[in-house]
Design an enzyme around this catalytic site. Structure first.
Site, PDB file in Angstrom:
ATOM      1  N   ASP A   1       0.852  -1.189   0.000  1.00 43.74           N
ATOM      2  CA  ASP A   1       0.000   0.000   0.000  1.00 43.74           C
ATOM      3  C   ASP A   1       0.883   1.232   0.000  1.00 43.74           C
ATOM      4  O   ASP A   1       1.913   1.266   0.679  1.00 43.74           O
ATOM      5  CB  ASP A   1      -0.893   0.048   1.247  1.00 43.74           C
ATOM      6  CG  ASP A   1      -2.012  -0.966   1.228  1.00 43.74           C
ATOM      7  OD1 ASP A   1      -2.225  -1.632   0.204  1.00 43.74           O
ATOM      8  OD2 ASP A   1      -2.691  -1.092   2.268  1.00 43.74           O
TER       9      ASP A   1
ATOM     10  N   HIS B   1       3.512   7.162 -14.657  1.00 44.88           N
ATOM     11  CA  HIS B   1       4.505   6.209 -14.183  1.00 44.88           C
ATOM     12  C   HIS B   1       4.080   4.776 -14.458  1.00 44.88           C
ATOM     13  O   HIS B   1       2.885   4.478 -14.514  1.00 44.88           O
ATOM     14  CB  HIS B   1       4.714   6.357 -12.670  1.00 44.88           C
ATOM     15  CG  HIS B   1       5.110   7.731 -12.257  1.00 44.88           C
ATOM     16  ND1 HIS B   1       4.728   8.279 -11.057  1.00 44.88           N
ATOM     17  CD2 HIS B   1       5.850   8.676 -12.877  1.00 44.88           C
ATOM     18  CE1 HIS B   1       5.225   9.507 -10.952  1.00 44.88           C
ATOM     19  NE2 HIS B   1       5.905   9.773 -12.048  1.00 44.88           N
TER      20      HIS B   1
ATOM     21  N   LYS C   1      -2.726  -1.742  -9.934  1.00 48.37           N
ATOM     22  CA  LYS C   1      -2.999  -0.815  -8.832  1.00 48.37           C
ATOM     23  C   LYS C   1      -4.501  -0.658  -8.635  1.00 48.37           C
ATOM     24  O   LYS C   1      -5.269  -0.670  -9.594  1.00 48.37           O
ATOM     25  CB  LYS C   1      -2.410   0.568  -9.128  1.00 48.37           C
ATOM     26  CG  LYS C   1      -0.909   0.596  -9.261  1.00 48.37           C
ATOM     27  CD  LYS C   1      -0.418   1.980  -9.632  1.00 48.37           C
ATOM     28  CE  LYS C   1       1.095   1.997  -9.784  1.00 48.37           C
ATOM     29  NZ  LYS C   1       1.578   3.317 -10.208  1.00 48.37           N
TER      30      LYS C   1
ATOM     31  N   TYR D   1      -3.118   3.944  -2.739  1.00 49.01           N
ATOM     32  CA  TYR D   1      -3.267   2.858  -3.707  1.00 49.01           C
ATOM     33  C   TYR D   1      -2.595   1.574  -3.246  1.00 49.01           C
ATOM     34  O   TYR D   1      -1.616   1.580  -2.516  1.00 49.01           O
ATOM     35  CB  TYR D   1      -2.762   3.255  -5.091  1.00 49.01           C
ATOM     36  CG  TYR D   1      -1.325   3.694  -5.202  1.00 49.01           C
ATOM     37  CD1 TYR D   1      -0.365   2.853  -5.734  1.00 49.01           C
ATOM     38  CD2 TYR D   1      -0.932   4.977  -4.812  1.00 49.01           C
ATOM     39  CE1 TYR D   1       0.955   3.268  -5.875  1.00 49.01           C
ATOM     40  CE2 TYR D   1       0.374   5.396  -4.952  1.00 49.01           C
ATOM     41  CZ  TYR D   1       1.317   4.534  -5.480  1.00 49.01           C
ATOM     42  OH  TYR D   1       2.618   4.947  -5.615  1.00 49.01           O
TER      43      TYR D   1
ATOM     44  N   ASP E   1       9.566  13.933 -13.994  1.00 53.44           N
ATOM     45  CA  ASP E   1       8.383  13.839 -14.849  1.00 53.44           C
ATOM     46  C   ASP E   1       8.406  14.832 -16.007  1.00 53.44           C
ATOM     47  O   ASP E   1       7.663  14.672 -16.976  1.00 53.44           O
ATOM     48  CB  ASP E   1       7.105  14.005 -14.030  1.00 53.44           C
ATOM     49  CG  ASP E   1       6.808  12.784 -13.174  1.00 53.44           C
ATOM     50  OD1 ASP E   1       7.357  11.698 -13.471  1.00 53.44           O
ATOM     51  OD2 ASP E   1       6.036  12.912 -12.216  1.00 53.44           O
TER      52      ASP E   1
END
Length: 180
Positions: free
Chosen positions: A48, A62, A72, A132, A170
């Site tokens: 988690d 990602h 996920k 998640y 990113d």
């Protein structure tokens, strides 16, 4: 729990049954048996993760490569986000397509993203706490990224570009056409 198929194969919206009364609310956020019965997928979550971000933070897109790929199950504990999944499975009929959905603490809706997808989200509220489950452990050597503003994907992130806050990593992710 009610499961809704998205336009992307094996990517599902999970609608939870929320029980509310004068004390607050309760819902079952995950049940392995019901999930398998409703999706036909045998997924076992083992990790988690949780993050907190301010408005405009865009985390993504990602993914984990090869044997480290992760499915996920994502949800928002506080605030709201636009959540995006991109199918990177080259043998898939929906390869290169994306799906987006607003997830919030008010809707308690979740999104299941299968292995072989890139994933990202942008915070739409002042603050969001994002949670998640993963079915595989994180492996730094297997991490990959996809450029959030790839023109081939044409993702509408619902916020003006000048309001987006991204990590240095990113900002230099490759385009879909450059991912092998």
């Amino acid at each position: 729990m009610r499961v809704e198929q998205t336009p992307l194969k094996d990517c599902y919206i999970i609608h939870n049954t929320v029980f509310k009364d004068n004390r607050g609310y309760f819902f079952e956020s995950f049940n392995q048996q019901k999930f398998a019965e409703l999706t036909g997928l045998d997924v076992h979550f083992i990790q988690d993760n949780q993050s907190s971000s301010v408005k405009g933070v865009l985390r993504g897109l990602h993914f984990q490569k090869g044997d480290a790929a992760q499915a996920k199950l994502v949800r928002v504990l506080q605030g709201s986000v636009l959540d995006v999944a991109v199918d990177l499975r080259k043998d898939s009929l929906t390869y290169g397509q994306h799906f987006s959905i607003e997830l919030s603490d008010e809707s308690n809706t979740q999104l299941f993203i299968p292995r072989g997808f890139a994933h990202g989200f942008v915070v739409l509220s002042d603050v969001a706490v994002f949670f998640y489950k993963c079915d595989n452990f994180y492996n730094k050597a297997a991490e990959g990224g996809l450029m959030y503003n790839d023109p081939q994907l044409d993702i509408d992130w619902k916020l003006p570009a000048e309001e987006l806050i991204l990590s240095e990593k990113d900002l230099v992710n490759p385009l879909l056409k450059d991912i092998s």
